[in-house]
Design a protein around this motif. Structure first.
Motif, PDB file in Angstrom:
ATOM      1  N   VAL A 214      -5.504   2.367   1.958  1.00 42.94           N
ATOM      2  CA  VAL A 214      -6.211   1.221   2.529  1.00 42.94           C
ATOM      3  C   VAL A 214      -6.347   1.410   4.030  1.00 42.94           C
ATOM      4  CG1 VAL A 214      -5.448  -0.371   0.731  1.00 42.94           C
ATOM      5  CG2 VAL A 214      -4.134  -0.198   2.844  1.00 42.94           C
ATOM      6  N   GLY A 215      -7.388   0.835   4.598  1.00 41.52           N
ATOM      7  CA  GLY A 215      -7.570   0.938   6.038  1.00 41.52           C
ATOM      8  C   GLY A 215      -8.737   0.107   6.515  1.00 41.52           C
TER       9      GLY A 215
ATOM     10  N   ILE B 292      -9.015   2.995  -3.258  1.00 41.53           N
ATOM     11  CA  ILE B 292      -9.397   3.171  -1.853  1.00 41.53           C
ATOM     12  C   ILE B 292     -10.002   1.861  -1.380  1.00 41.53           C
ATOM     13  CG2 ILE B 292     -10.916   4.376  -0.234  1.00 41.53           C
ATOM     14  CD1 ILE B 292     -10.948   6.722  -2.187  1.00 41.53           C
ATOM     15  N   ARG B 293      -9.514   1.376  -0.254  1.00 40.08           N
ATOM     16  CA  ARG B 293     -10.129   0.217   0.397  1.00 40.08           C
ATOM     17  C   ARG B 293     -10.274   0.550   1.867  1.00 40.08           C
ATOM     18  NH1 ARG B 293      -8.195  -3.302   3.486  1.00 40.08           N
ATOM     19  NH2 ARG B 293      -6.066  -3.359   2.727  1.00 40.08           N
ATOM     20  N   THR B 294     -11.505   0.618   2.335  1.00 43.03           N
ATOM     21  CA  THR B 294     -11.737   0.941   3.745  1.00 43.03           C
ATOM     22  C   THR B 294     -12.302  -0.250   4.500  1.00 43.03           C
ATOM     23  OG1 THR B 294     -13.944   1.804   3.292  1.00 43.03           O
ATOM     24  CG2 THR B 294     -12.114   3.381   3.240  1.00 43.03           C
TER      25      THR B 294
ATOM     26  N   ALA C 150       0.829  -1.204   0.000  1.00 39.41           N
ATOM     27  CA  ALA C 150       0.000   0.000   0.000  1.00 39.41           C
ATOM     28  C   ALA C 150       0.865   1.256   0.000  1.00 39.41           C
ATOM     29  CB  ALA C 150      -0.901   0.014   1.233  1.00 39.41           C
ATOM     30  N   ILE C 151       0.339   2.318  -0.594  1.00 37.95           N
ATOM     31  CA  ILE C 151       1.003   3.617  -0.525  1.00 37.95           C
ATOM     32  C   ILE C 151       0.728   4.233   0.844  1.00 37.95           C
ATOM     33  CG2 ILE C 151       1.019   5.963  -1.448  1.00 37.95           C
ATOM     34  CD1 ILE C 151       0.485   4.707  -4.229  1.00 37.95           C
ATOM     35  N   MET C 152      -0.525   4.178   1.287  1.00 33.79           N
ATOM     36  CA  MET C 152      -0.905   4.749   2.586  1.00 33.79           C
ATOM     37  C   MET C 152      -1.843   3.767   3.285  1.00 33.79           C
ATOM     38  SD  MET C 152      -2.528   8.563   3.238  1.00 33.79           S
ATOM     39  CE  MET C 152      -1.131   9.404   2.510  1.00 33.79           C
ATOM     40  N   ARG C 153      -1.550   3.461   4.552  1.00 29.28           N
ATOM     41  CA  ARG C 153      -2.351   2.492   5.314  1.00 29.28           C
ATOM     42  C   ARG C 153      -2.758   3.109   6.645  1.00 29.28           C
ATOM     43  NH1 ARG C 153       1.287  -1.500   5.993  1.00 29.28           N
ATOM     44  NH2 ARG C 153       0.697  -2.488   4.063  1.00 29.28           N
TER      45      ARG C 153
ATOM     46  N   TYR D 182     -12.252   0.290  -6.061  1.00 30.66           N
ATOM     47  CA  TYR D 182     -12.481   0.672  -4.681  1.00 30.66           C
ATOM     48  C   TYR D 182     -13.337  -0.366  -3.974  1.00 30.66           C
ATOM     49  CZ  TYR D 182     -16.899   2.414  -6.571  1.00 30.66           C
ATOM     50  OH  TYR D 182     -18.084   2.513  -7.206  1.00 30.66           O
ATOM     51  N   ASP D 183     -13.192  -0.403  -2.671  1.00 32.13           N
ATOM     52  CA  ASP D 183     -13.947  -1.320  -1.831  1.00 32.13           C
ATOM     53  C   ASP D 183     -14.370  -0.523  -0.615  1.00 32.13           C
ATOM     54  OD1 ASP D 183     -14.909  -3.172  -0.062  1.00 32.13           O
ATOM     55  OD2 ASP D 183     -13.021  -4.235   0.186  1.00 32.13           O
ATOM     56  N   LEU D 184     -15.654  -0.353  -0.447  1.00 34.32           N
ATOM     57  CA  LEU D 184     -16.154   0.464   0.651  1.00 34.32           C
ATOM     58  C   LEU D 184     -16.815  -0.393   1.709  1.00 34.32           C
ATOM     59  CD1 LEU D 184     -17.593   3.355  -1.508  1.00 34.32           C
ATOM     60  CD2 LEU D 184     -15.295   3.053  -0.600  1.00 34.32           C
ATOM     61  N   ASP D 185     -16.427  -1.656   1.765  1.00 30.45           N
ATOM     62  CA  ASP D 185     -16.941  -2.566   2.770  1.00 30.45           C
ATOM     63  C   ASP D 185     -16.562  -2.041   4.161  1.00 30.45           C
ATOM     64  OD1 ASP D 185     -18.100  -4.851   3.783  1.00 30.45           O
ATOM     65  OD2 ASP D 185     -16.273  -6.035   3.592  1.00 30.45           O
TER      66      ASP D 185
END
Length: 188
Positions: A133-134, A154-156, A82-85, A170-173
């Motif tokens: 991601v987060g 984006i993955r949250t 990931a670039i940012m976690r 993207y994953d907004l789960d």
């Protein structure tokens, strides 16, 4: 050059360097090359800190352009990961581990504005770089962002979320009360 340590130091100082008050992080226009992941796994000391516990990041525009033609802020990563976690360990688990209550002792809100996330095109196979991601990301704002050549923009939610997320970028789960405005995703 590798800009990972400098950007991580800016976040660490903004979150931990002001006696409990989180300061915004500004990343000026330019291409920033990362070999590691910017880790935003910060624990808050008490429930009273939660209203102020939002990390704010501002760049100079998310254009998802090639880094050599960057007109805004572009975070570039060539190696997998990931670039940012945020609020997540490298293995995809919540930063707090198995204790579900402890997950909410970490900062779970971010305002991310005006930044592009970029990986070079993949010639064979699927992309291996993720943008932001987060886990348990709530009450956050994602605005004026660009994502290019990434597995997830984006993955949250959980990394094993819906299979369609790799197609849409993207994953907004597990998202709650998040706002998305002017977010451009392109998988090449």
């Amino acid at each position: 050059t590798d800009d990972t340590a400098a950007i991580q130091a800016a976040f660490d100082h903004a979150v931990m360097g002001f006696g409990g008050r989180i300061r915004p992080v500004y990343i000026p226009a330019g291409a920033y090359y990362l070999t590691g992941t910017i880790e935003l796994n910060y624990k808050v000391d008490s429930q009273a800190a939660f209203p102020q516990a939002t990390i704010r990041v501002r760049g100079d525009g998310g254009h998802a352009a090639e880094p050599k033609h960057a007109r805004g802020t572009v975070l570039v990563k060539e190696n997998a990961g990931a670039i940012m976690r945020m609020n997540e360990r490298a293995d995809g688990q919540v930063a707090a581990g198995d204790d579900s209550y402890a997950a909410f002792t970490y900062i779970t809100a971010i305002v991310l504005d005006g930044v592009s996330f970029y990986a070079p095109p993949v010639m064979d196979g699927l992309p291996v770089v993720d943008g932001f991601v987060g886990r348990s990301i709530i009450a956050s704002t994602f605005e004026h962002l660009g994502f290019k050549n990434l597995r997830y923009g984006i993955r949250t939610g959980h990394p094993a979320g819906p299979q369609t997320s790799t197609e849409t970028g993207y994953d907004l789960d597990y998202s709650e009360r998040n706002t998305f405005r002017k977010v451009a995703m392109r998988v090449v």
